[in-house]
Design a protein around this motif. Structure first.
Motif, PDB file in Angstrom:
ATOM      1  N   HIS A 227       0.837  -1.202   0.000  1.00 54.64           N
ATOM      2  CA  HIS A 227       0.000   0.000   0.000  1.00 54.64           C
ATOM      3  C   HIS A 227       0.875   1.257   0.000  1.00 54.64           C
ATOM      4  O   HIS A 227       0.733   2.130  -0.859  1.00 54.64           O
TER       5      HIS A 227
ATOM      6  N   HIS B  44       1.600   4.245  -3.019  1.00 53.07           N
ATOM      7  CA  HIS B  44       1.562   5.710  -2.918  1.00 53.07           C
ATOM      8  C   HIS B  44       2.865   6.303  -3.450  1.00 53.07           C
ATOM      9  O   HIS B  44       2.867   7.214  -4.278  1.00 53.07           O
TER      10      HIS B  44
ATOM     11  N   ASP C 142      -7.552   7.353   2.667  1.00 56.47           N
ATOM     12  CA  ASP C 142      -7.161   7.852   1.342  1.00 56.47           C
ATOM     13  C   ASP C 142      -8.392   8.151   0.502  1.00 56.47           C
ATOM     14  O   ASP C 142      -8.462   9.168  -0.196  1.00 56.47           O
TER      15      ASP C 142
ATOM     16  N   ASP D 214      -2.497   8.000   5.817  1.00 60.70           N
ATOM     17  CA  ASP D 214      -2.856   7.159   6.939  1.00 60.70           C
ATOM     18  C   ASP D 214      -3.627   5.953   6.429  1.00 60.70           C
ATOM     19  O   ASP D 214      -4.335   6.008   5.457  1.00 60.70           O
ATOM     20  N   ARG D 215      -3.377   4.865   7.057  1.00 62.17           N
ATOM     21  CA  ARG D 215      -3.980   3.647   6.558  1.00 62.17           C
ATOM     22  C   ARG D 215      -4.982   3.062   7.541  1.00 62.17           C
ATOM     23  O   ARG D 215      -5.170   1.872   7.631  1.00 62.17           O
TER      24      ARG D 215
HETATM   25 ZN   LIG Z   1      -2.807   5.122   2.051  1.00 59.46          ZN
END
Ligand SMILES: [Zn+2]
Ligand SMILES: Nc1ncnc2c1ncn2[C@@H]1O[C@H](COP(=O)(O)OP(=O)(O)OP(=O)(O)O)[C@@H](O)[C@H]1O
Length: 668
Positions: free
Chosen positions: A405, A409, A481, A666-667
């Motif tokens: 992930h 990005h 996101d 941020d995930r």
């Molecule tokens: Zn992300």
């Protein structure tokens, strides 16, 4: 309460009296058998001890009391007797007559307290009075405030006035009564106000708007009166009202027709402001981060008619603030405040002071005697996203998803021409984020172009896209996101007029923070057709960004795998390490020109050159440019090949740097 006649002796000594007939008692006294007695007049009771030590108790009928006393006095055996006339004290009788009233008031207070949101505020409002208004003469000066030069310049006049009010009064100069400082939290508004007082050497009265509101009915207004009284007697002085929006909201706009207490307080404040003039030598400084919701009455001439923005500091400002707070701390020679200032775009003064403080704490904990660069980098991360959570155990499978992930990005961002360079990638969980990719803009930006936003969108979706591409299964990790991408796309369509189909129009979209009654009128300012058109356009923007991210990741799948292996190994990759891995990536060409002109044809004439650009060009080029023939115009076009697409667009100033860049992806 004892009414003592003669002397009091030990009566009865605690033995339980035996009940006796009244006649028996009388005869005992008559026969001089009684040693001492106690008469309880109200109960018509007598308790007596005989000479033999027996204790009797008897009752008499109304009127016999005097007779008893006479007999006791006459009796020779009586050593002492005592008359007790139990009487309610004044206090007790008052208590009884007012008890119902007290109960009613108590119930009322209780209800009011509940209405104010619980707690035991009523019980301790006497206490809060003490800390509510604070008065001191601050030591701080303007030199303690960095990166707010414009605000300081504006406040200079106030300082001079406070230093010598008489001079200004004799000149008939008009000095503002009230100054409103507004800007995001932690940007130094309180600090500035204190510095004015410190510079002028005048007392500083401070009160917070939210304290007013928390107080009990009617007290807010009287506190305002007190405050102004106090300040006037000690003039010249500054009154500082923090969070003035808490009292100064638009009147009658609260729930259910407004908050009475707040309104009274606000009205009192307006009355006080109107009532004093330059002669009083008192200046009111208020701070808020919501100037938009203030009652317009506050901003009228003669009130807070001087308004000063205190914004997030730019790079120079950040460097200044860092130096202010670095003073007195043992900073290692390897520390470069320039680099730290560059890395902290979007930080407020409070954030920056936190960075140095965290740095000091970390160094102390690590047993070092200087704060070095590495520690400060760690401190930045902490302030940005909360402390590193080393203890959180993550399964290998999850780590891999996070690595792909974040890698997605970073890779998409790197391949796009307008995205900010990647500064760092980590899969160490921090704060609420499971991992993040940090990119840092080269410089502070106040305008963001459509192309840049398109790149940002693709980069935001890069994480989710990598999950889809590699695992054929998206996770919840992309929620944040998606949220950010959706609001960005929506803003592009409804705020910045960047949709070709909807044109340069604004559509209220409820994206802006809802407040007061405005929220309602916000939700529908346009028809159903427009609403669905907006949705379609938002969808189109997101879809095309998604496609773009997909294409890039497919093309560079090998690089992505390489990046992930490195990430799993080291958990955090620096800018240099990332750049090395990204070596094979070629930046994508600039995106196709914007079609939003419709029938209007963009000019092929390039913009004028700035003096700096002119200086960079050779004299020959300048001559050619100036000659105005066909050939030179072609040349000019080459000099500015992206003429029709780098259309600068309605800017989100200030916070744009943070939006697109340094904030952790941020995930969670
Ligand atoms: Zn992300
Ligand atoms: N421009 C600045 N220069 C130096 N230090 C600053 C600056 N801005 C903020 N700080 C630091 O941050 C702390 C908090 O700032 P301050 O309380 O003045 O912010 P504020 O704007 O009043 O915030 P709030 O709106 O939350 O009340 C200050 O005590 C100071 O240490």
């Amino acid at each position: 309460m004892f009414l003592v006649v003669y002397q009091v002796t030990d009566l009865g000594g605690g033995a339980d009296p035996v009940k006796a007939d009244t006649s028996r008692v009388f005869s005992l006294i008559e026969q001089d058998q009684v040693r001492d007695a106690q008469i309880v007049d109200k109960e018509q009771r007598i308790e007596l001890t005989t000479v033999d030590g027996d204790v009797y108790e008897a009752y008499w009928v109304n009127g016999q009391g005097a007779e008893l006393a006479e007999q006791l006095q006459a009796s020779e055996s009586v050593e002492a007797y005592d008359v007790e006339v139990p009487q309610d004290s004044v206090f007790v009788s008052l208590l009884f007559s007012f008890l119902p009233l007290i109960i009613i008031i108590a119930i009322f207070l209780f209800i009011m307290n509940q209405m104010q949101g619980g707690g035991s505020r009523v019980m301790n409002f006497g206490k809060s009075k003490a800390k509510l208004i604070t008065k001191d003469t601050p030591k701080s000066t303007f030199s303690d405030v960095a990166g707010a030069d414009e605000a300081i310049e504006e406040l200079q006049e106030i300082k001079e006035f406070l230093q010598n009010p008489a001079k200004f009064q004799s000149m008939g100069a008009k000095i503002p009564k009230g100054v409103l400082l507004y800007g995001p939290p932690g940007t130094g508004k309180t600090l500035l106000a204190r510095a004015v007082a410190g510079e002028a050497g005048v007392p500083f009265y401070s009160i917070s708007g939210s304290d007013f509101v928390e107080m009990f009915v009617g007290v807010g207004a009287s506190r305002v009166r007190d405050l102004f009284e106090q300040a006037k007697t000690n003039a010249p002085a500054i009154i500082f009202v923090d969070e003035i929006d808490a009292v100064g909201r638009h009147r009658g706009a609260g729930m259910g027709g407004g908050h009475d207490e707040r309104e009274q307080t606000l009205n009192q404040m307006l009355v006080e402001m109107d009532g004093f003039d330059v002669k009083s030598g008192v200046i009111l400084i208020a701070a808020t981060n919501r100037p938009d919701i203030l009652d317009p009455a506050l901003l009228r001439p003669g009130r807070f008619d001087r308004q000063i923005v205190v914004d997030r500091p730019d790079m120079e400002g950040r460097k200044g603030i860092l130096s202010v707070h670095a003073k007195g701390k043992p900073i290692a020679p390897d520390v470069d405040l320039d680099v730290i200032a560059r890395r902290t775009a979007g930080f407020t003064g409070a954030d920056l002071s936190n960075v140095l403080n965290e740095g000091a704490l970390l160094s102390a904990r690590g047993g070092r005697n200087q704060i070095d660069m590495e520690t400060l980098e760690e401190a930045i991360d902490r302030v940005m996203a909360g402390p590193e959570r080393k203890t959180r155990v993550m399964s290998d499978a999850e780590k891999k998803v996070i690595a792909y992930h974040e890698g997605g990005h970073a890779l998409v961002g790197h391949a796009l021409p307008n995205a900010d360079p990647v500064h760092k990638i980590t899969i160490l969980p921090r704060g609420r984020a499971l991992g993040y990719t940090m990119s840092v803009p080269m410089e502070d930006k106040f305008l963001t172009s459509r192309s840049e936003m398109m790149d940002q969108l693709a980069m935001m979706l890069g994480g989710r896209t990598a999950e889809e591409l590699v695992f054929h299964e998206p996770t919840t990790g992309a929620a944040n996101d998606i949220d950010k991408a959706t609001s960005l796309a929506r803003n592009m369509v409804t705020e910045y007029g960047m949709s070709e189909r909807l044109g340069a129009r604004k559509f209220g979209n409820g994206n802006t923070e809802p407040f007061l009654g405005r929220e309602m009128s916000h939700s529908r300012e346009y028809s159903e057709e427009i609403a669905s058109l907006i949705d379609e356009e938002v969808r189109r923007l997101i879809e095309s960004a998604h496609d773009e991210a997909w294409e890039i990741l497919v093309e560079y799948r090998e690089v992505l795998d390489d990046l992930v292996l490195n990430l799993l190994d080291k958990e955090t990759l620096s800018k240099e390490e990332v750049l090395e891995i990204f070596e094979p990536i070629r930046k994508r060409p600039s995106r196709g020109s914007y079609k939003g002109y419709g029938k209007r044809l963009p000019s092929d004439k390039p913009p004028v050159l700035t003096p700096k650009e002119l200086a960079l060009m050779g004299p020959k080029d300048v001559q050619e440019l100036g000659s105005g023939n066909g050939q030179s115009s072609r040349h000019a076009q080459q000099a500015w090949p992206e003429a029709d697409e780098s259309e600068a667009t309605g800017g989100r100033n200030g916070d744009s740097g943070r939006e697109g860049g340094s904030e952790p992806e941020d995930r969670d």
